[in-house]
Design a protein around this motif. Structure first.
Motif, PDB file in Angstrom:
ATOM      1  N   LYS A  50       5.430  12.383  13.200  1.00 60.17           N
ATOM      2  CA  LYS A  50       3.972  12.492  13.173  1.00 60.17           C
ATOM      3  C   LYS A  50       3.485  12.959  11.806  1.00 60.17           C
ATOM      4  CE  LYS A  50       0.121  14.811  15.518  1.00 60.17           C
ATOM      5  NZ  LYS A  50      -0.236  15.746  16.626  1.00 60.17           N
ATOM      6  N   ARG A  51       4.143  13.979  11.241  1.00 56.43           N
ATOM      7  CA  ARG A  51       3.714  14.489   9.940  1.00 56.43           C
ATOM      8  C   ARG A  51       3.924  13.455   8.833  1.00 56.43           C
ATOM      9  NH1 ARG A  51       5.631  19.359  12.238  1.00 56.43           N
ATOM     10  NH2 ARG A  51       7.753  18.862  11.625  1.00 56.43           N
ATOM     11  N   VAL A  52       5.061  12.767   8.854  1.00 53.56           N
ATOM     12  CA  VAL A  52       5.317  11.769   7.810  1.00 53.56           C
ATOM     13  C   VAL A  52       4.336  10.609   7.933  1.00 53.56           C
ATOM     14  CG1 VAL A  52       6.999  10.154   6.859  1.00 53.56           C
ATOM     15  CG2 VAL A  52       7.737  12.428   7.562  1.00 53.56           C
ATOM     16  N   TRP A  53       4.055  10.185   9.148  1.00 58.02           N
ATOM     17  CA  TRP A  53       3.080   9.108   9.316  1.00 58.02           C
ATOM     18  C   TRP A  53       1.673   9.550   8.906  1.00 58.02           C
ATOM     19  CZ3 TRP A  53       2.714   4.217   9.106  1.00 58.02           C
ATOM     20  CH2 TRP A  53       3.795   3.412   9.446  1.00 58.02           C
ATOM     21  N   ASN A  54       1.321  10.804   9.145  1.00 52.37           N
ATOM     22  CA  ASN A  54       0.040  11.310   8.658  1.00 52.37           C
ATOM     23  C   ASN A  54      -0.025  11.237   7.136  1.00 52.37           C
ATOM     24  OD1 ASN A  54      -1.028  11.840  11.175  1.00 52.37           O
ATOM     25  ND2 ASN A  54      -0.458  14.010  11.179  1.00 52.37           N
ATOM     26  N   LEU A  55       1.096  11.547   6.484  1.00 50.46           N
ATOM     27  CA  LEU A  55       1.157  11.428   5.032  1.00 50.46           C
ATOM     28  C   LEU A  55       0.969   9.974   4.601  1.00 50.46           C
ATOM     29  CD1 LEU A  55       1.834  12.297   2.121  1.00 50.46           C
ATOM     30  CD2 LEU A  55       4.273  12.106   2.724  1.00 50.46           C
ATOM     31  N   ILE A  56       1.700   9.058   5.245  1.00 50.93           N
ATOM     32  CA  ILE A  56       1.599   7.634   4.886  1.00 50.93           C
ATOM     33  C   ILE A  56       0.164   7.138   5.036  1.00 50.93           C
ATOM     34  CG2 ILE A  56       2.348   5.298   5.501  1.00 50.93           C
ATOM     35  CD1 ILE A  56       4.963   6.596   6.569  1.00 50.93           C
ATOM     36  N   LEU A  57      -0.437   7.443   6.173  1.00 47.16           N
ATOM     37  CA  LEU A  57      -1.793   6.948   6.445  1.00 47.16           C
ATOM     38  C   LEU A  57      -2.818   7.586   5.516  1.00 47.16           C
ATOM     39  CD1 LEU A  57      -1.720   6.823  10.350  1.00 47.16           C
ATOM     40  CD2 LEU A  57      -1.402   4.947   8.736  1.00 47.16           C
ATOM     41  N   ASN A  58      -2.634   8.856   5.207  1.00 48.33           N
ATOM     42  CA  ASN A  58      -3.546   9.504   4.260  1.00 48.33           C
ATOM     43  C   ASN A  58      -3.462   8.851   2.884  1.00 48.33           C
ATOM     44  OD1 ASN A  58      -4.615  11.322   6.075  1.00 48.33           O
ATOM     45  ND2 ASN A  58      -3.212  12.977   5.532  1.00 48.33           N
TER      46      ASN A  58
ATOM     47  N   SER B 299       0.837  -1.201   0.000  1.00 50.28           N
ATOM     48  CA  SER B 299       0.000   0.000   0.000  1.00 50.28           C
ATOM     49  C   SER B 299       0.874   1.253   0.000  1.00 50.28           C
ATOM     50  CB  SER B 299      -0.917  -0.002   1.226  1.00 50.28           C
ATOM     51  OG  SER B 299      -1.774  -1.115   1.213  1.00 50.28           O
ATOM     52  N   ALA B 300       2.062   1.146   0.592  1.00 49.48           N
ATOM     53  CA  ALA B 300       3.021   2.259   0.587  1.00 49.48           C
ATOM     54  C   ALA B 300       4.419   1.713   0.822  1.00 49.48           C
ATOM     55  CB  ALA B 300       2.677   3.296   1.649  1.00 49.48           C
ATOM     56  N   VAL B 301       5.410   2.349   0.191  1.00 51.59           N
ATOM     57  CA  VAL B 301       6.816   2.050   0.421  1.00 51.59           C
ATOM     58  C   VAL B 301       7.514   3.351   0.805  1.00 51.59           C
ATOM     59  CG1 VAL B 301       9.005   1.341  -0.615  1.00 51.59           C
ATOM     60  CG2 VAL B 301       6.904   0.087  -1.161  1.00 51.59           C
ATOM     61  N   VAL B 302       8.226   3.305   1.933  1.00 54.16           N
ATOM     62  CA  VAL B 302       8.961   4.475   2.415  1.00 54.16           C
ATOM     63  C   VAL B 302      10.429   4.085   2.501  1.00 54.16           C
ATOM     64  CG1 VAL B 302       9.112   6.261   4.193  1.00 54.16           C
ATOM     65  CG2 VAL B 302       6.938   5.057   3.813  1.00 54.16           C
TER      66      VAL B 302
ATOM     67  N   ASN C 152       2.150   4.309  -3.970  1.00 54.88           N
ATOM     68  CA  ASN C 152       2.407   5.321  -2.944  1.00 54.88           C
ATOM     69  C   ASN C 152       3.845   5.223  -2.452  1.00 54.88           C
ATOM     70  OD1 ASN C 152      -0.328   6.294  -2.914  1.00 54.88           O
ATOM     71  ND2 ASN C 152      -0.891   4.484  -1.721  1.00 54.88           N
ATOM     72  N   GLY C 153       4.759   5.753  -3.238  1.00 58.89           N
ATOM     73  CA  GLY C 153       6.157   5.767  -2.850  1.00 58.89           C
ATOM     74  C   GLY C 153       6.507   7.064  -2.142  1.00 58.89           C
ATOM     75  N   ILE C 154       7.235   6.953  -1.045  1.00 55.81           N
ATOM     76  CA  ILE C 154       7.692   8.122  -0.290  1.00 55.81           C
ATOM     77  C   ILE C 154       9.200   7.986  -0.102  1.00 55.81           C
ATOM     78  CG2 ILE C 154       7.527   9.422   1.858  1.00 55.81           C
ATOM     79  CD1 ILE C 154       4.735   8.203   2.236  1.00 55.81           C
TER      80      ILE C 154
ATOM     81  N   ILE D  51      -6.752  11.924   0.049  1.00 50.75           N
ATOM     82  CA  ILE D  51      -5.910  12.845  -0.696  1.00 50.75           C
ATOM     83  C   ILE D  51      -6.107  14.256  -0.163  1.00 50.75           C
ATOM     84  CG2 ILE D  51      -5.310  13.683  -2.983  1.00 50.75           C
ATOM     85  CD1 ILE D  51      -4.885  10.688  -2.503  1.00 50.75           C
ATOM     86  N   GLY D  52      -4.972  14.950   0.047  1.00 48.10           N
ATOM     87  CA  GLY D  52      -5.044  16.321   0.521  1.00 48.10           C
ATOM     88  C   GLY D  52      -5.321  16.435   2.008  1.00 48.10           C
ATOM     89  N   GLY D  53      -5.049  15.352   2.762  1.00 47.51           N
ATOM     90  CA  GLY D  53      -5.275  15.394   4.202  1.00 47.51           C
ATOM     91  C   GLY D  53      -4.263  16.250   4.917  1.00 47.51           C
ATOM     92  N   THR D  54      -4.453  16.402   6.234  1.00 48.24           N
ATOM     93  CA  THR D  54      -3.556  17.210   7.049  1.00 48.24           C
ATOM     94  C   THR D  54      -2.323  16.396   7.413  1.00 48.24           C
ATOM     95  OG1 THR D  54      -5.410  18.434   7.975  1.00 48.24           O
ATOM     96  CG2 THR D  54      -3.339  18.523   9.178  1.00 48.24           C
ATOM     97  N   TYR D  55      -1.143  16.989   7.225  1.00 45.15           N
ATOM     98  CA  TYR D  55       0.103  16.301   7.539  1.00 45.15           C
ATOM     99  C   TYR D  55       0.725  16.855   8.823  1.00 45.15           C
ATOM    100  CZ  TYR D  55      -0.565  15.112   2.663  1.00 45.15           C
ATOM    101  OH  TYR D  55      -1.102  14.689   1.466  1.00 45.15           O
TER     102      TYR D  55
END
Length: 364
Positions: free
Chosen positions: A346-354, A63-66, A79-81, A360-364
């Motif tokens: 916290k901000r990066v995890w908010n991005l991952i979870l969003n 679902s995502a790769v960081v 969803n690559g970060i 899309i366009g959630g709060t980071y």
């Protein structure tokens, strides 16, 4: 439906911080997430095992790769970060890379496979993954959310714990610590290093007389100085990655930083402690690699530029009386950081979870 997320790293720092944050703050509330965390630093001398682990990842969908380095697993997700190990000081790609097909293919892979690049500030979008050749490919979303590894540098309790552990291990209680961290060059240096063994002997004596210790932290890809030069010196320690992997922990215990073009000083700015520079081969470095900073601008390099060991001794003496660069470093903080706080994880995890929740366009 389970959501599989991969955190993968070469150096552990940022990705390990994200993993630790997940274990403490997210895991219990998100049973739908299957998290894989893999650091490849421990397998640096075992390529076969590295390839086996990577092959296992390549048969899965995520679902995502960081990741903190470009790798093929980014093909397995939408969803690559990506986040680099450091920002702020060097052209990326460097001057010596734009004609290197292998390196440019790596950078092209990032531009084509990864939509999100986590950075420190808006200024990073002006040079990072930017070149005439690369700009033919899609531009990623530059997201100045901050580097997760730096969160600990805002935690005064953690800093104190690091210092107590360090003092017990290296017998440095009551001592001030100078950290010397040169960057990786990757070329044959044309100029002699401006501090000789005889100079280091003088400096070692000065350190002892003034209650200081120096830590020489070589870059993990290269040793600027031969460790043997410090043999029989009581106040200078060599500390590589195999001995102390966490550079952030060493930053936390240090009272002053000596460096050159390494982005480590951008991390150290968080602490607003004295920084000095030894840019003795700056002309060659700027020609070969290329700089994204101006050594004549204190907003870019907030500290004195040294030429010899006497300059270093005099700066240490000067800071004992007054630190003239406090306001300059504070201005530099605003230059390099969009967020100057301890909430990058916290901000990066908010991005991952969003991304995985398709908000899309959630709060980071």
């Amino acid at each position: 439906m389970k959501k599989r997320i991969l955190l993968t790293s070469q150096t552990e720092d940022n990705i390990k911080a994200l993993h630790n944050y997940y274990e403490k703050n997210i895991k219990q509330d998100r049973p739908d997430i299957v998290l894989e965390y893999k650091s490849f630093y421990k397998y640096k001398n075992n390529k076969i095992l590295h390839y086996i682990i990577r092959a296992g990842q390549m048969v899965k969908n995520y679902s995502a790769v960081v990741s903190d380095y470009p790798n093929s697993v980014f093909k397995k997700t939408q969803n690559g970060i990506y986040m680099s190990h450091g920002y702020g000081t060097k052209k990326t790609p460097g001057n010596n890379e734009v004609h290197n097909k292998k390196m440019m293919n790596l950078y092209k892979g990032i531009r084509n496979r990864i939509k999100n690049v986590v950075t420190l500030s808006e200024r990073d979008s002006t040079y990072f993954l930017r070149s005439t050749e690369l700009d033919k490919d899609p531009l990623p979303n530059y997201m100045p959310l901050g580097l997760p590894r730096n969160d600990m540098l805002f935690d005064k309790k953690h800093i104190s714990e690091c210092r107590n552990k360090f003092d017990l291990k290296y017998d440095t209680k009551g001592k001030k610590i100078l950290l010397f961290c040169p960057t990786w060059r990757g070329y044959e240096i044309e100029k002699d290093f401006p501090i000789s063994k005889e100079d280091w002997i003088v400096f070692d004596k000065f350190m002892g007389e003034n209650n200081w210790k120096m830590i020489y932290r070589p870059h993990y890809l290269e040793r600027l100085l031969d460790d043997k030069i410090f043999e029989n010196m009581k106040n200078i320690l060599t500390m590589d990655f195999d001995e102390e992997m966490s550079t952030q922990s060493i930053l936390a215990v240090s009272d002053m930083l000596l460096t050159d073009y390494s982005s480590i000083y951008v991390d150290y700015l968080v602490l607003n402690r004295p920084i000095c520079f030894l840019p003795y081969d700056v002309v060659q470095y700027d020609k070969v690699r290329g700089l994204a900073i101006d050594f004549t601008n204190y907003l870019d390099t907030p500290g004195p530029k040294l030429k010899c060991v006497d300059d270093l001794i005099n700066y240490i003496k000067d800071t004992a009386d007054t630190d003239q660069y406090i306001a300059i470093r504070e201005a530099a903080q605003k230059n390099f950081y969009h967020y100057l706080d301890g909430d990058s994880c916290k901000r990066v995890w908010n991005l991952i979870l969003n991304l995985v929740d398709k908000k899309i366009g959630g709060t980071y």
